[in-house]
Design an enzyme around this catalytic site. Structure first.
Site, PDB file in Angstrom:
ATOM      1  CG  ASN A 114     -12.689  -0.817   3.720  1.00 46.85           C
ATOM      2  OD1 ASN A 114     -12.960  -1.254   4.831  1.00 46.85           O
ATOM      3  ND2 ASN A 114     -11.544  -0.226   3.458  1.00 46.85           N
ATOM      4  CG  HIS A 164      -8.891  -2.745  -2.422  1.00 46.29           C
ATOM      5  ND1 HIS A 164      -9.934  -2.049  -3.009  1.00 46.29           N
ATOM      6  CD2 HIS A 164      -8.480  -1.999  -1.367  1.00 46.29           C
ATOM      7  CE1 HIS A 164     -10.143  -0.926  -2.327  1.00 46.29           C
ATOM      8  NE2 HIS A 164      -9.271  -0.871  -1.339  1.00 46.29           N
ATOM      9  CG  MET A 165      -7.916  -8.955   1.996  1.00 48.68           C
ATOM     10  SD  MET A 165      -7.669 -10.755   1.935  1.00 48.68           S
ATOM     11  CE  MET A 165      -9.302 -11.276   1.463  1.00 48.68           C
ATOM     12  CG  HIS A 166      -6.949  -2.721   3.121  1.00 42.84           C
ATOM     13  ND1 HIS A 166      -6.166  -1.626   2.837  1.00 42.84           N
ATOM     14  CD2 HIS A 166      -8.165  -2.466   2.587  1.00 42.84           C
ATOM     15  CE1 HIS A 166      -6.892  -0.742   2.164  1.00 42.84           C
ATOM     16  NE2 HIS A 166      -8.110  -1.239   1.995  1.00 42.84           N
ATOM     17  CG  ASP A 183      -2.002   1.024   1.163  1.00 43.62           C
ATOM     18  OD1 ASP A 183      -1.689   2.234   1.224  1.00 43.62           O
ATOM     19  OD2 ASP A 183      -3.174   0.638   1.068  1.00 43.62           O
ATOM     20  CB  ILE A 184       1.091   4.263  -2.168  1.00 43.57           C
ATOM     21  CG1 ILE A 184      -0.352   4.750  -2.231  1.00 43.57           C
ATOM     22  CG2 ILE A 184       1.476   3.453  -3.395  1.00 43.57           C
ATOM     23  CD1 ILE A 184      -0.605   5.765  -3.333  1.00 43.57           C
TER      24      ILE A 184
END
Length: 116
Positions: A88, A101-103, A31-32
């Site tokens: 989310n 997307h999955m964090h 993640d940026i």
């Protein structure tokens, strides 16, 4: 059809990023704007805008996302202490990019999921 996203360009390697995993189903990258010492995004290569758009044909991909998260957590050394997986959905759920997307978050105690 939903417009392509920044994630679509990352998947095609048109935007440079730290790729951690990529196969025919999913791509994982750092993640940026990390919210934890380890913060990885795992995205399906197929554009699925939200969880609400997942169909039965996507089950293998969604399950594969979890397995890739487990693999990366092990590689990053956070599996034993624990980590969090978050997806989310839509505005109230905090989704900012409309490409599912999955964090994967870990590397420190993460505390409660929601503040009161």
């Amino acid at each position: 059809m939903t417009e392509e996203t920044i994630f679509s360009k990352i998947i095609r390697k048109e935007i440079p990023t730290e790729l951690l995993f990529q196969d025919e189903l999913v791509t994982a990258f750092a993640d940026i704007s990390p919210q934890a010492p380890v913060h990885v995004l795992i995205v399906p290569n197929k554009l699925i805008p939200t969880v609400n758009d997942v169909t039965a044909e996507d089950e293998q991909t969604i399950g594969h996302m979890v397995n890739v998260a487990r693999q990366i957590a092990t590689e990053k050394g956070i599996a034993e202490d624990g980590y969090r997986l978050v997806i989310n959905c839509n505005e109230f759920g905090g989704q900012e990019v409309f490409h599912l997307h999955m964090h994967l978050l870990g590397g420190k105690p993460l505390g409660p999921l929601l503040s009161r």
